[in-house]
Design a protein around this motif. Sequence first.
Motif, PDB file in Angstrom:
ATOM      1  N   THR A 136      -7.690  12.109   1.350  1.00 27.88           N
ATOM      2  CA  THR A 136      -7.594  12.032  -0.104  1.00 27.88           C
ATOM      3  C   THR A 136      -7.934  10.614  -0.544  1.00 27.88           C
ATOM      4  O   THR A 136      -7.772   9.661   0.222  1.00 27.88           O
ATOM      5  CB  THR A 136      -6.175  12.382  -0.607  1.00 27.88           C
ATOM      6  OG1 THR A 136      -5.241  11.441  -0.068  1.00 27.88           O
ATOM      7  CG2 THR A 136      -5.770  13.784  -0.199  1.00 27.88           C
ATOM      8  N   ASP A 196      -7.400   8.631  -4.313  1.00 30.75           N
ATOM      9  CA  ASP A 196      -7.060   8.619  -5.731  1.00 30.75           C
ATOM     10  C   ASP A 196      -6.762   7.174  -6.112  1.00 30.75           C
ATOM     11  O   ASP A 196      -5.614   6.725  -6.079  1.00 30.75           O
ATOM     12  CB  ASP A 196      -5.852   9.533  -5.966  1.00 30.75           C
ATOM     13  CG  ASP A 196      -5.487   9.655  -7.435  1.00 30.75           C
ATOM     14  OD1 ASP A 196      -6.244   9.166  -8.303  1.00 30.75           O
ATOM     15  OD2 ASP A 196      -4.421  10.235  -7.715  1.00 30.75           O
ATOM     16  N   GLY A 240      -1.718   6.357  -7.387  1.00 26.97           N
ATOM     17  CA  GLY A 240      -2.594   7.241  -6.623  1.00 26.97           C
ATOM     18  C   GLY A 240      -2.363   7.141  -5.131  1.00 26.97           C
ATOM     19  O   GLY A 240      -1.875   6.128  -4.622  1.00 26.97           O
ATOM     20  N   GLU A 272      -3.895   7.645  -1.131  1.00 29.58           N
ATOM     21  CA  GLU A 272      -5.047   7.691  -0.236  1.00 29.58           C
ATOM     22  C   GLU A 272      -4.535   8.054   1.150  1.00 29.58           C
ATOM     23  O   GLU A 272      -3.561   7.482   1.630  1.00 29.58           O
ATOM     24  CB  GLU A 272      -5.756   6.332  -0.189  1.00 29.58           C
ATOM     25  CG  GLU A 272      -6.950   6.330   0.728  1.00 29.58           C
ATOM     26  CD  GLU A 272      -7.703   5.013   0.723  1.00 29.58           C
ATOM     27  OE1 GLU A 272      -8.594   4.868   1.572  1.00 29.58           O
ATOM     28  OE2 GLU A 272      -7.406   4.132  -0.113  1.00 29.58           O
TER      29      GLU A 272
END
Length: 151
Positions: free
Chosen positions: A48, A50, A55, A57
């Motif tokens: 991921t 973001d 966010g 990651e």
Amino acid sequence: MSIVHETIVLERRYGATPQRVFGAFADPAVKAQWFHGPESWPTQGESTFDFREGGLETSASGPPGGDLCYYTARYLDIVPDQRIIFCYEMSRFDRRMSVSVQTVELFAEDGGTRLVLTDQGAYLDGLDDPQQRRSGIEPQLDQLAKALTDG
């Protein structure tokens, strides 16, 4: 049960603007060019990315046929073209190896950028150590230079 605390400070100079260096952290395609483990360790499974305050990651990589090392990061503070602060953990064998806070600061200097990376780590139970972390981050910063030159 043991914890080793260490702060690692690394500096690099890049012949690119702070905006471009910041972009190499913020753009997932560019970041994939330089932010990875050894070349022999392909990224595996789902990841991921973001890049925003709050966010997440995530990624996993490891040697072919070997156990995976998992990276999970949460972005805490982002000031475009100036700084990025995030916390992250590394795990392997379903065990947390380390937890760190990393600050990346970007300074316009001599027509390029001086990057100061400060990594404050807690290395757990002998599963990770500051030297391993340094030997992981330094090649990434070298690859960042290459990504900035190639891009």
